[in-house]
Design an enzyme around this catalytic site. Structure first.
Site, short mmCIF file in Angstrom:
data_model
loop_
_atom_site.label_atom_id
_atom_site.label_comp_id
_atom_site.label_asym_id
_atom_site.label_seq_id
_atom_site.Cartn_x
_atom_site.Cartn_y
_atom_site.Cartn_z
N ASN A 128 -25.56 28.96 22.08
CA ASN A 128 -26.63 29.01 23.07
C ASN A 128 -26.49 30.27 23.91
O ASN A 128 -25.39 30.75 24.16
CB ASN A 128 -26.65 27.74 23.96
N GLY A 130 -28.28 31.30 29.37
CA GLY A 130 -28.14 32.24 30.48
C GLY A 130 -28.15 31.57 31.84
O GLY A 130 -28.58 32.16 32.83
N CYS A 186 -19.24 33.46 34.42
CA CYS A 186 -20.42 34.27 34.78
C CYS A 186 -20.05 35.75 34.83
O CYS A 186 -18.92 36.11 35.17
CB CYS A 186 -20.92 33.86 36.17
N LYS A 216 -13.41 26.15 36.24
CA LYS A 216 -13.71 25.98 34.81
C LYS A 216 -13.38 27.26 34.06
O LYS A 216 -14.01 28.30 34.26
CB LYS A 216 -15.18 25.61 34.62
N ILE A 273 -12.61 23.55 27.78
CA ILE A 273 -12.96 24.96 27.75
C ILE A 273 -14.48 25.14 27.88
O ILE A 273 -15.24 24.22 27.54
CB ILE A 273 -12.50 25.65 26.43
N ASN A 274 -14.89 26.31 28.37
CA ASN A 274 -16.28 26.70 28.29
C ASN A 274 -16.54 27.18 26.85
O ASN A 274 -15.65 27.08 25.99
CB ASN A 274 -16.55 27.81 29.33
N GLY A 313 -16.34 19.87 22.04
CA GLY A 313 -16.54 19.17 20.78
C GLY A 313 -16.31 17.68 20.79
O GLY A 313 -16.17 17.08 19.72
N GLY A 358 -20.18 17.27 25.91
CA GLY A 358 -21.21 18.30 26.05
C GLY A 358 -22.26 18.26 24.96
O GLY A 358 -23.19 17.43 24.99
N THR A 359 -22.10 19.10 23.96
CA THR A 359 -23.08 19.27 22.88
C THR A 359 -23.48 17.94 22.24
O THR A 359 -24.63 17.79 21.80
CB THR A 359 -22.49 20.25 21.84
C1 LIG Z 1 -26.80 24.51 26.38
C2 LIG Z 1 -25.51 24.61 27.14
C3 LIG Z 1 -25.53 24.91 28.50
C4 LIG Z 1 -24.34 25.02 29.23
N1 LIG Z 1 -24.39 25.30 30.57
C5 LIG Z 1 -23.23 25.38 31.29
C6 LIG Z 1 -23.26 25.60 32.70
O1 LIG Z 1 -24.32 25.67 33.33
N2 LIG Z 1 -22.07 25.73 33.35
C7 LIG Z 1 -20.86 25.60 32.69
O2 LIG Z 1 -19.80 25.74 33.32
N3 LIG Z 1 -20.81 25.34 31.37
C8 LIG Z 1 -21.96 25.23 30.66
N4 LIG Z 1 -21.91 24.94 29.31
C9 LIG Z 1 -20.59 24.70 28.64
C10 LIG Z 1 -20.29 23.20 28.51
O3 LIG Z 1 -20.23 22.58 29.77
C11 LIG Z 1 -18.95 22.98 27.76
O4 LIG Z 1 -17.90 23.58 28.49
C12 LIG Z 1 -18.94 23.55 26.35
O5 LIG Z 1 -20.21 23.42 25.73
C13 LIG Z 1 -17.88 22.90 25.45
O6 LIG Z 1 -18.09 21.51 25.32
P1 LIG Z 1 -18.93 20.84 24.10
O7 LIG Z 1 -18.38 21.45 22.84
O8 LIG Z 1 -18.70 19.38 24.20
O9 LIG Z 1 -20.37 21.23 24.31
C14 LIG Z 1 -23.09 24.82 28.57
C15 LIG Z 1 -23.08 24.49 27.20
C16 LIG Z 1 -24.26 24.38 26.48
C17 LIG Z 1 -24.19 24.01 25.02
#
Ligand SMILES: Cc1cc2nc3c(=O)[nH]c(=O)nc-3n(C[C@H](O)[C@H](O)[C@H](O)COP(=O)(O)O)c2cc1C
Length: 306
Positions: free
Chosen positions: A70, A73, A130, A165, A191-192, A244, A265-266
Site C-alpha cells: 500500500n 500515504g 513518517c 511504533k 512492525i510497521n 501478518g 492488520g491486513t
Molecule cells: C492500508 C494500510 C494503512 C496503514 N496505515 C498505518 C498508519 O496510519 N499508521 C501506522 O503506524 N501504521 C499503518 N499501517 C501499518 C499497520 O498498522 C501494520 O503495522 C502493518 O500493516 C503490519 O501488520 P499486518 O501485516 O497485520 O497488516 C498501515 C497498513 C496498511 C496495510
C-alpha cells in the site's frame, strides 16, 4: 476454566491482548457492523496528523503473494476532525483507545500530542515511519538520533503513555528500540510495513502510482516475529507485536516471542471479523494447553531454563 486475558501496557489494563493495527480498521466505525468493538482489548485508530493529509494518488493498493502493498500515504482528516467526529463514537464502547500519530516534522508531532492532551484517549502510538521533511524525507524511525529527538520531544508534552511504533526498514532493530526506550518510550509496537515494489510487466511500470509502498500481511510475519523476539530480549518496556496475524495461533507466536499484546492488520481487509476470530483462536489455544493466564505465554521462548 477461567482464562485470564487481561494484559498491562504501560500502566493501562486491556481486557485482552487483541487490537486492530493502525490504518487497517479506519476509526472503528467502518468495522462496527461486523465486530462488537466492546470485545477488543483496544481500538487503534489510523494515523492522525495536525492537519488533513490528502494521501498519495491511486493506484495505491496491490496484492502480492501472501500479502499486499500500500501507498495510501497516511491520508487522514487531521486531529480536529478526529476529536469532533471519531472520538465521541469510540467513547461509546468499553475498550481502550490508542491514537496513532504522524507528522512531517517535530512541530507537527507535537501539535497532535498537545491537541490530544485533554482528550479521553488511553495511549498514544507514535508512528515514526513518517518522512522527516527537514531531512530530505528520510523516515524518522530509520536513524537513531532522529528517533531520540522525536521520542523525547513528544514524551515531554504527551499526557498519555507513549508507545513508539518501529519501522522494520532498518539494519539493527535493537539499536532503534533501545534509542526509543532511552528517550522515554513507555512501550513499543512493531512492525510497521516493509518497503516493497511491484512492476506491471505489460505496461513496464510500477503498479503503485507512488512507485514503492509498504508490504504487509502473512508474507512479513517471520520478519516481524524475529524482530519482536530480538527487541523483547533487549528492552524492559512492553511490546505490541504485529505483522501478518491471521489466526489465534499467529497471535500466540507473537506472545511467545515476547509481545504483551498483538495487533491484527491486513487480515481485516480479507475478513472483517478477523480481530474477534483471532481472539477466539487465542482462547481456544489457551483452553487446549490449560493456560490460565495469557501473561504466562509472554516471552516463553527466552525465559530462564528454556
Ligand atoms: C492500508 C494500510 C494503512 C496503514 N496505515 C498505518 C498508519 O496510519 N499508521 C501506522 O503506524 N501504521 C499503518 N499501517 C501499518 C499497520 O498498522 C501494520 O503495522 C502493518 O500493516 C503490519 O501488520 P499486518 O501485516 O497485520 O497488516 C498501515 C497498513 C496498511 C496495510
Amino acid at each position: 476454566m477461567n482464562h485470564r486475558l487481561t494484559v498491562d501496557i504501560a500502566g493501562v489494563t486491556l481486557k485482552n491482548p487483541i487490537m486492530p493495527a493502525s490504518g487497517t480498521f479506519g476509526s472503528g466505525k467502518e468495522y462496527a457492523a461486523f465486530v462488537d468493538l466492546n470485545r477488543l482489548g483496544a481500538i487503534v485508530v489510523k494515523g492522525v496528523a495536525s492537519r488533513p493529509w490528502p494521501g498519495n494518488p491511486p493506484p495505491r493498493l496491490a496484492e502480492t503473494a501472501s500479502g499486499m502493498l500500500n501507498s495510501v500515504g497516511l491520508q487522514n482528516a487531521g486531529v480536529m476532525a478526529f476529536l469532533a467526529e471519531d472520538l465521541p463514537f469510540l467513547k461509546q464502547f468499553d475498550t481502550k483507545i490508542i491514537v496513532n500519530i504522524c507528522g512531517h516534522s517535530l512541530a507537527e508531532y507535537l501539535e497532535v500530542a498537545l491537541a490530544l492532551s485533554d482528550a479521553p484517549v488511553d495511549l498514544l502510538e507514535l508512528n515514526i515511519s513518517c518522512p522527516n521533511v527537514s531531512e530530505g524525507g528520510m523516515a524518522f524511525g530509520t536513524n537513531r538520533q532522529m528517533v531520540e529527538q522525536v521520542v523525547s520531544a513528544v514524551k515531554k508534552h504527551a499526557r498519555q503513555p507513549l508507545i513508539v511504533k518501529l519501522s522494520p526498514n532498518v539494519t539493527d532493530i535493537v539499536e532503534i528500540a533501545r534509542a526509543a526506550e532511552s528517550a522515554g518510550a513507555d512501550g513499543l509496537s512493531l512492525i510497521n510495513t516493509l518497503l516493497g515494489m511491484k512492476i506491471d510487466v505489460h505496461r513496464r511500470k510500477p503498479i503503485l502510482a507512488n512507485g514503492a509502498g509498504g508490504l504487509s500481511g502473512p508474507a512479513i510475519k517471520p520478519v516481524a516475529i524475529r524482530m519482536v523476539y530480538q527487541t523483547a530480549r533487549a528492552v524492559q518496556i512492553p511490546i505490541i507485536g504485529m505483522g501478518g496475524v491471521m489466526t489465534g495461533e499467529d497471535a500466540v507466536e507473537f506472545l511467545l516471542a515476547g509481545a504483551s499484546a498483538v495487533a491484527v492488520g491486513t487480515a481485516n481487509f480479507h475478513n472483517p471479523t478477523a480481530t474477534v476470530d483471532v481472539l477466539q483462536g487465542l482462547e481456544a489455544y489457551m483452553e487446549t494447553y490449560g493456560i490460565e493466564d495469557v501473561n504466562a505465554l509472554r516471552g516463553f521462548l527466552f525465559r530462564k531454563g528454556r
